[in-house]
Scaffold this motif. Structure first.
Motif, PDB file in Angstrom:
ATOM      1  N   ASN A 117       0.805  -1.220   0.000  1.00 34.92           N
ATOM      2  CA  ASN A 117       0.000   0.000   0.000  1.00 34.92           C
ATOM      3  C   ASN A 117       0.838   1.270   0.000  1.00 34.92           C
ATOM      4  OD1 ASN A 117      -2.546  -1.310   0.038  1.00 34.92           O
ATOM      5  ND2 ASN A 117      -2.318  -1.727   2.214  1.00 34.92           N
ATOM      6  N   GLY A 118       2.157   1.118  -0.012  1.00 37.94           N
ATOM      7  CA  GLY A 118       3.035   2.282  -0.036  1.00 37.94           C
ATOM      8  C   GLY A 118       3.177   2.855  -1.438  1.00 37.94           C
ATOM      9  N   SER A 119       3.457   4.129  -1.523  1.00 39.79           N
ATOM     10  CA  SER A 119       3.580   4.790  -2.825  1.00 39.79           C
ATOM     11  C   SER A 119       4.841   4.379  -3.582  1.00 39.79           C
ATOM     12  CB  SER A 119       3.582   6.314  -2.631  1.00 39.79           C
ATOM     13  OG  SER A 119       4.670   6.709  -1.792  1.00 39.79           O
ATOM     14  N   ASP A 120       5.789   3.763  -2.874  1.00 40.66           N
ATOM     15  CA  ASP A 120       7.062   3.418  -3.511  1.00 40.66           C
ATOM     16  C   ASP A 120       7.214   1.919  -3.781  1.00 40.66           C
ATOM     17  OD1 ASP A 120       7.161   2.664  -0.869  1.00 40.66           O
ATOM     18  OD2 ASP A 120       9.154   3.525  -0.473  1.00 40.66           O
ATOM     19  N   PHE A 121       6.108   1.167  -3.764  1.00 43.28           N
ATOM     20  CA  PHE A 121       6.204  -0.283  -3.964  1.00 43.28           C
ATOM     21  C   PHE A 121       6.882  -0.620  -5.284  1.00 43.28           C
ATOM     22  CE2 PHE A 121       4.659  -4.287  -5.682  1.00 43.28           C
ATOM     23  CZ  PHE A 121       4.914  -5.156  -4.644  1.00 43.28           C
ATOM     24  N   THR A 122       6.392  -0.054  -6.370  1.00 47.51           N
ATOM     25  CA  THR A 122       6.938  -0.370  -7.696  1.00 47.51           C
ATOM     26  C   THR A 122       8.406   0.018  -7.798  1.00 47.51           C
ATOM     27  OG1 THR A 122       4.767  -0.097  -8.751  1.00 47.51           O
ATOM     28  CG2 THR A 122       6.707   0.027 -10.175  1.00 47.51           C
ATOM     29  N   ALA A 123       8.744   1.184  -7.287  1.00 50.30           N
ATOM     30  CA  ALA A 123      10.136   1.649  -7.362  1.00 50.30           C
ATOM     31  C   ALA A 123      11.076   0.705  -6.622  1.00 50.30           C
ATOM     32  CB  ALA A 123      10.242   3.061  -6.782  1.00 50.30           C
ATOM     33  N   LYS A 124      10.621   0.178  -5.495  1.00 52.98           N
ATOM     34  CA  LYS A 124      11.473  -0.716  -4.706  1.00 52.98           C
ATOM     35  C   LYS A 124      11.639  -2.080  -5.376  1.00 52.98           C
ATOM     36  CE  LYS A 124      10.946   1.199  -0.052  1.00 52.98           C
ATOM     37  NZ  LYS A 124      10.505   0.933   1.343  1.00 52.98           N
ATOM     38  N   VAL A 125      10.560  -2.649  -5.887  1.00 50.80           N
ATOM     39  CA  VAL A 125      10.676  -3.990  -6.484  1.00 50.80           C
ATOM     40  C   VAL A 125      11.395  -3.950  -7.823  1.00 50.80           C
ATOM     41  CG1 VAL A 125       8.654  -4.853  -5.271  1.00 50.80           C
ATOM     42  CG2 VAL A 125       8.374  -3.897  -7.562  1.00 50.80           C
ATOM     43  N   GLU A 126      11.397  -2.798  -8.478  1.00 48.30           N
ATOM     44  CA  GLU A 126      12.113  -2.677  -9.748  1.00 48.30           C
ATOM     45  C   GLU A 126      13.619  -2.868  -9.569  1.00 48.30           C
ATOM     46  OE1 GLU A 126      11.312  -2.655 -12.749  1.00 48.30           O
ATOM     47  OE2 GLU A 126       9.441  -1.592 -13.160  1.00 48.30           O
ATOM     48  N   LYS A 127      14.087  -2.739  -8.329  1.00 43.66           N
ATOM     49  CA  LYS A 127      15.511  -2.914  -8.046  1.00 43.66           C
ATOM     50  C   LYS A 127      15.895  -4.386  -7.905  1.00 43.66           C
ATOM     51  CE  LYS A 127      15.738   1.541  -5.620  1.00 43.66           C
ATOM     52  NZ  LYS A 127      16.017   2.222  -4.315  1.00 43.66           N
ATOM     53  N   LEU A 128      14.903  -5.270  -7.852  1.00 45.56           N
ATOM     54  CA  LEU A 128      15.166  -6.692  -7.680  1.00 45.56           C
ATOM     55  C   LEU A 128      15.495  -7.357  -9.020  1.00 45.56           C
ATOM     56  CD1 LEU A 128      12.213  -7.535  -5.248  1.00 45.56           C
ATOM     57  CD2 LEU A 128      14.582  -6.974  -4.653  1.00 45.56           C
ATOM     58  N   ASP A 129      16.034  -8.560  -8.947  1.00 40.28           N
ATOM     59  CA  ASP A 129      16.386  -9.329 -10.139  1.00 40.28           C
ATOM     60  C   ASP A 129      15.141 -10.065 -10.642  1.00 40.28           C
ATOM     61  OD1 ASP A 129      17.378 -11.055 -12.074  1.00 40.28           O
ATOM     62  OD2 ASP A 129      19.228 -11.471 -10.979  1.00 40.28           O
ATOM     63  N   LYS A 130      14.625  -9.658 -11.788  1.00 41.14           N
ATOM     64  CA  LYS A 130      13.396 -10.222 -12.314  1.00 41.14           C
ATOM     65  C   LYS A 130      13.563 -11.646 -12.845  1.00 41.14           C
ATOM     66  CE  LYS A 130      11.476  -5.692 -13.511  1.00 41.14           C
ATOM     67  NZ  LYS A 130      10.930  -4.830 -14.583  1.00 41.14           N
ATOM     68  N   SER A 131      14.797 -12.054 -13.067  1.00 40.86           N
ATOM     69  CA  SER A 131      15.041 -13.396 -13.600  1.00 40.86           C
ATOM     70  C   SER A 131      15.118 -14.453 -12.498  1.00 40.86           C
ATOM     71  CB  SER A 131      16.341 -13.408 -14.404  1.00 40.86           C
ATOM     72  OG  SER A 131      17.471 -13.180 -13.555  1.00 40.86           O
ATOM     73  N   LYS A 132      15.180 -13.997 -11.233  1.00 44.88           N
ATOM     74  CA  LYS A 132      15.293 -14.924 -10.111  1.00 44.88           C
ATOM     75  C   LYS A 132      13.976 -15.009  -9.336  1.00 44.88           C
ATOM     76  CE  LYS A 132      20.270 -14.292  -9.470  1.00 44.88           C
ATOM     77  NZ  LYS A 132      21.349 -13.900  -8.527  1.00 44.88           N
ATOM     78  N   PRO A 133      13.737 -16.117  -8.617  1.00 50.92           N
ATOM     79  CA  PRO A 133      12.482 -16.279  -7.877  1.00 50.92           C
ATOM     80  C   PRO A 133      12.278 -15.175  -6.840  1.00 50.92           C
ATOM     81  CG  PRO A 133      13.660 -18.366  -7.994  1.00 50.92           C
ATOM     82  CD  PRO A 133      14.604 -17.314  -8.493  1.00 50.92           C
ATOM     83  N   VAL A 134      11.022 -14.781  -6.687  1.00 45.50           N
ATOM     84  CA  VAL A 134      10.674 -13.814  -5.649  1.00 45.50           C
ATOM     85  C   VAL A 134       9.506 -14.396  -4.853  1.00 45.50           C
ATOM     86  CG1 VAL A 134       9.133 -12.522  -7.193  1.00 45.50           C
ATOM     87  CG2 VAL A 134      10.031 -11.412  -5.144  1.00 45.50           C
ATOM     88  N   PHE A 135       9.587 -14.283  -3.537  1.00 44.55           N
ATOM     89  CA  PHE A 135       8.574 -14.833  -2.636  1.00 44.55           C
ATOM     90  C   PHE A 135       7.857 -13.673  -1.944  1.00 44.55           C
ATOM     91  CE2 PHE A 135      11.802 -17.991  -3.232  1.00 44.55           C
ATOM     92  CZ  PHE A 135      11.160 -19.218  -3.178  1.00 44.55           C
ATOM     93  N   VAL A 136       6.524 -13.746  -1.899  1.00 39.71           N
ATOM     94  CA  VAL A 136       5.759 -12.681  -1.248  1.00 39.71           C
ATOM     95  C   VAL A 136       4.795 -13.288  -0.222  1.00 39.71           C
ATOM     96  CG1 VAL A 136       5.879 -11.060  -3.170  1.00 39.71           C
ATOM     97  CG2 VAL A 136       4.031 -12.731  -3.105  1.00 39.71           C
ATOM     98  N   TYR A 137       4.522 -12.528   0.819  1.00 37.69           N
ATOM     99  CA  TYR A 137       3.528 -12.944   1.809  1.00 37.69           C
ATOM    100  C   TYR A 137       2.987 -11.716   2.514  1.00 37.69           C
ATOM    101  CZ  TYR A 137       6.839 -12.131   5.661  1.00 37.69           C
ATOM    102  OH  TYR A 137       7.697 -11.544   6.566  1.00 37.69           O
ATOM    103  N   CYS A 138       1.807 -11.889   3.132  1.00 37.28           N
ATOM    104  CA  CYS A 138       1.222 -10.826   3.948  1.00 37.28           C
ATOM    105  C   CYS A 138       0.516 -11.488   5.126  1.00 37.28           C
ATOM    106  CB  CYS A 138       0.284  -9.941   3.116  1.00 37.28           C
ATOM    107  SG  CYS A 138      -1.157 -10.812   2.463  1.00 37.28           S
ATOM    108  N   LYS A 139      -0.515 -10.874   5.647  1.00 38.06           N
ATOM    109  CA  LYS A 139      -1.197 -11.413   6.821  1.00 38.06           C
ATOM    110  C   LYS A 139      -2.136 -12.559   6.459  1.00 38.06           C
ATOM    111  CE  LYS A 139      -2.232 -11.033  11.296  1.00 38.06           C
ATOM    112  NZ  LYS A 139      -1.234 -11.168  12.376  1.00 38.06           N
ATOM    113  N   VAL A 140      -3.017 -12.335   5.473  1.00 41.49           N
ATOM    114  CA  VAL A 140      -3.989 -13.382   5.115  1.00 41.49           C
ATOM    115  C   VAL A 140      -3.971 -13.747   3.634  1.00 41.49           C
ATOM    116  CG1 VAL A 140      -5.541 -12.852   7.029  1.00 41.49           C
ATOM    117  CG2 VAL A 140      -5.842 -11.679   4.841  1.00 41.49           C
TER     118      VAL A 140
END
Length: 239
Positions: free
Chosen positions: A77-100
């Motif tokens: 829900n942050g305004s910088d979500f896209t900017a932060k994830v764009e710094k990650l390696d898109k060719s490698k696995p990424v794992f996400v989780y939240c509360k529910v």
């Protein structure tokens, strides 16, 4: 104090409470990048990935209370979500989780749009596996005790209990009509709203692993329950 949930401890919890490998649930076709995995499969995949990109997409406040070991906090829900994830390696696995699982599902879809090739989402979030875990480690109770809760529902009037949370989108949608009904039903039916995060121990004891929750009691006995979004019309039908 911040609670870090290590992957090793997750392994013990997942195995002890399930007995056999859970079936994974894929949110897309097999040739698509997003896979939503049940707890033990998510943990197994995570442990088998070298230097995994692990994202906790909840708020910084939630992250500060507890999070998986080595997880980076990237608020969906942050305004910088896209900017932060764009710094990650898109060719490698990424794992996400939240509360529910709701926010992480949305985040996974966004990651797919951005070109990430391999995305794993924790089914039901950490609340689901926490609700099923078994542990011999004593924890400090949080919120109402079972006996205090029983006093709330022990009434000659019908009692409606609503568990919700500030971060829960369906809870926010239901809040206006529940607030209205609290005033409207005063003296006839008790409608009690409880914060899930402030009553974590109670939810774990009651094995409630989704939000929002509506429970109806008569003479101290549960007569009806609903997990997930519920319209005002459908709730009134139960009254």
């Amino acid at each position: 104090m911040r609670k870090i949930l290590s992957i090793l401890s997750l392994s013990i919890l997942f195995i002890s409470c399930q007995g056999q490998t859970s079936k994974s649930v894929e949110t897309t076709e097999s040739n698509q990048p997003i896979k939503t995995l049940a707890g033990i499969d998510y943990e197994t995949k995570l442990l088998g990935t070298k230097n995994p990109q692990l994202l906790d997409v909840r708020t910084p406040e939630e992250y500060s209370v507890e999070h998986l070991e080595n997880a980076s906090n990237v608020n969906w829900n942050g305004s910088d979500f896209t900017a932060k994830v764009e710094k990650l390696d898109k060719s490698k696995p990424v794992f996400v989780y939240c509360k529910v699982g709701g926010r992480s599902s949305q985040a996974a879809n966004k990651l797919s749009e951005l070109g990430f090739k391999e995305i794993y989402n924790l089914d039901g979030g950490i609340m689901k596996w926490q609700g099923k875990k078994t542990s011999n480690v004593a924890a400090t109770p949080k919120g109402l005790s079972v006996s205090e809760f029983e006093k709330l529902i022990n009434s000659d009037k019908k009692v409606i209990i609503n568990f919700s949370a500030k971060w829960c989108a369906p809870c926010k949608k239901m809040a206006p009509y529940l607030t209205k009904m609290q005033e409207e039903l005063k003296g006839k039916i008790s409608l009690i709203r409880l914060d899930a995060d402030e009553n974590k121990t109670l939810l774990e004891t009651m094995k409630l692993d989704e939000l929002p929750v509506i429970l109806i009691y008569e003479n101290g006995k549960e007569t009806w329950r609903h997990l997930g979004f519920l319209s005002e019309e459908d709730l009134r039908k139960q009254l």
